[in-house]
Write an enzyme that holds these catalytic residues in place. Structure first.
Site, PDB file in Angstrom:
ATOM      1  N   HIS A  18       0.799  -1.113   0.171  1.00  0.00           N
ATOM      2  CA  HIS A  18       0.087   0.014   0.061  1.00  0.00           C
ATOM      3  C   HIS A  18       0.845   1.295  -0.022  1.00  0.00           C
ATOM      4  CE1 HIS A  18      -3.768   2.093   2.059  1.00  0.00           C
ATOM      5  NE2 HIS A  18      -3.320   2.851   1.075  1.00  0.00           N
ATOM      6  N   HIS A  20       1.125   4.669  -2.399  1.00  0.00           N
ATOM      7  CA  HIS A  20       0.724   5.563  -3.665  1.00  0.00           C
ATOM      8  C   HIS A  20       2.032   6.406  -4.098  1.00  0.00           C
ATOM      9  CE1 HIS A  20      -3.657   5.605  -2.564  1.00  0.00           C
ATOM     10  NE2 HIS A  20      -3.311   5.145  -1.124  1.00  0.00           N
ATOM     11  N   HIS A 201      -9.803   1.115  -1.105  1.00  0.00           N
ATOM     12  CA  HIS A 201      -9.660   1.637   0.409  1.00  0.00           C
ATOM     13  C   HIS A 201     -11.098   1.623   0.962  1.00  0.00           C
ATOM     14  CE1 HIS A 201      -5.647   3.182  -1.053  1.00  0.00           C
ATOM     15  NE2 HIS A 201      -5.623   3.996  -0.080  1.00  0.00           N
ATOM     16  N   GLU A 204     -11.159   3.305   6.462  1.00  0.00           N
ATOM     17  CA  GLU A 204     -10.129   4.280   6.762  1.00  0.00           C
ATOM     18  C   GLU A 204     -10.633   5.165   7.705  1.00  0.00           C
ATOM     19  OE1 GLU A 204      -8.035   6.292   3.532  1.00  0.00           O
ATOM     20  OE2 GLU A 204      -6.412   6.983   4.988  1.00  0.00           O
ATOM     21  N   ASP A 282       1.494   4.085   2.646  1.00  0.00           N
ATOM     22  CA  ASP A 282       0.579   4.704   2.285  1.00  0.00           C
ATOM     23  C   ASP A 282       1.236   6.092   1.527  1.00  0.00           C
ATOM     24  OD1 ASP A 282      -2.145   5.571   1.683  1.00  0.00           O
ATOM     25  OD2 ASP A 282      -2.407   6.190   3.585  1.00  0.00           O
ATOM     26  N   ASP A 283       1.601   7.386   2.030  1.00  0.00           N
ATOM     27  CA  ASP A 283       1.928   8.530   1.305  1.00  0.00           C
ATOM     28  C   ASP A 283       3.225   8.703   2.190  1.00  0.00           C
ATOM     29  OD1 ASP A 283      -0.052   8.975  -0.661  1.00  0.00           O
ATOM     30  OD2 ASP A 283      -1.140   8.683   1.304  1.00  0.00           O
TER      31      ASP A 283
END
Ligand code: ADE
Ligand code: ZN
Length: 345
Positions: A18, A20, A201, A204, A282-283
């Protein structure tokens, strides 16, 4: 936490499921690409941009994330972004990554999917030669109408043909509240017909009912985040029984105020209930750390044991979309490392 265990985690071979790719754009690279492409940014300096990374919820982050992604125009930009992520991931001993990207964000600025994929593919093929394997998963933006997702899927079909070794599925991301998985039933059904892997997703910020929809309506193989599943005991039992993996991103959950404190994170309760949790970034450029920082932050806050951490790392390989032979090879690599006498804490 125990420094020997921290070191053991940091050096362990891992899968990241996961991430991005647009969320790996560090502020320095955003500014470099903005200058190269003549794109005006609403922040005067790298520091001013970094200072804006004080998020109150998912939407407050997404507004800045899409502004950051606006500097990506050319094949070389997608190459540079991806190559930079690969370096960070390899430094954290990631050996396999399944990488999300948001085609609709870039199509809107006149960038073709061909341009995006060609740039990322060039960086990932080079990484493959260095022992770093990877897949790409385009995600539909859930705040846009399903019609846009259907058009994007159509535009992506030649890419799934040409880059079938790399593009292996579809995902669903962006603003969760008010955009349930069922909004994308038709486009996911088309992806399923083609035999693509499906992820979304859910849970969340949104309720556990969105996780149930992702399973029942979209028929996903994995759920991204899913941390609010803990609020529904029947759902927790179902996730455990069906071995549906959750791709959990601890620092993201903290920075986006999904949890107020890392000690309140639901990961350990999910793990105790036998849910297949994994740890991911994630980011990472926005949330204060790549995958190792995520492992260390949650291991420390929840006092995770050696066995629990082994299980979570193992889950990453178990839940990845690789061939059975590749999975077996990764699991042997992990076992040889984790159980080697010198790696014992
Ligand atoms: N896009 C990038 N990061 C995201 C996240 N954490 N949730 C939803 N959409 C995203
Ligand atoms: Zn995400």
């Amino acid at each position: 936490m125990n420094p020997i265990l921290a070191d053991k985690i940091a050096h362990a071979p891992k899968a990241e499921l996961h991430i991005h790719i647009e969320g790996s754009l560090e502020p320095e690279l955003i500014f470099e690409l903005a200058r190269r492409n003549g794109v005006a940014l609403p922040y005067p300096t790298v520091q001013a941009l970094r200072d804006a990374y004080a998020f109150t919820d998912l939407q407050s982050f997404l507004d800045i994330y899409y502004a950051g992604a606006s500097v990506l125009l050319h094949e070389q930009d997608f190459y540079d972004m991806t190559a930079a992520y690969v370096e960070r991931a390899m430094a954290d001993h990631v050996v396999h990554a399944e990488i999300f990207f948001d085609p609709q964000t870039h199509i809107e600025r006149g960038v073709s999917i061909e341009t995006m994929v060609a740039g990322m593919e060039r960086a990932l093929a080079e990484a493959e030669a260095r022992g770093f394997s990877s897949k790409l998963i385009p995600c539909f933006l859930r705040h846009l109408p399903e019609e846009h997702a259907l058009q994007t899927f159509d535009a992506a079909l030649p890419m799934f043909e040409r880059y079938g070794h790399r593009l292996i599925g579809v995902g669903l991301d962006s603003s969760e509240y008010g955009h349930p998985p069922s909004k994308f039933a038709r486009v996911f059904a088309l992806a399923k017909e083609r035999g693509l892997k499906l992820v979304a997703h859910a849970g969340e910020e949104g309720p556990p009912a969105y996780v149930v929809e992702a399973l029942d309506v979209l028929d996903v193989h994995r759920v991204d985040h899913g941390v609010r599943s803990i609020e529904d005991a029947a759902l927790v039992a179902r996730l455990a029984d069906a071995r549906v993996a959750l791709t959990v991103c601890p620092l993201s959950n903290l920075k986006l105020c999904v949890v107020n404190d890392m000690t309140e994170h639901t990961l350990k309760r999910l793990l105790d209930a036998d849910v297949m949790v994994t740890i991911n970034s994630d980011d990472p450029a926005y949330f204060g750390g790549y995958i190792n920082q995520n492992y260390l932050a949650i291991a420390d806050a929840l006092k995770l044991t050696d066995d629990e951490l082994y299980k979570i790392i193992r889950n990453g390989f178990e839940a990845s979309f690789v061939t059975d032979a590749q999975r077996a090879a990764y699991l042997s690599l992990l076992d040889a490392y984790w159980h080697a006498p010198q790696a014992m804490p």
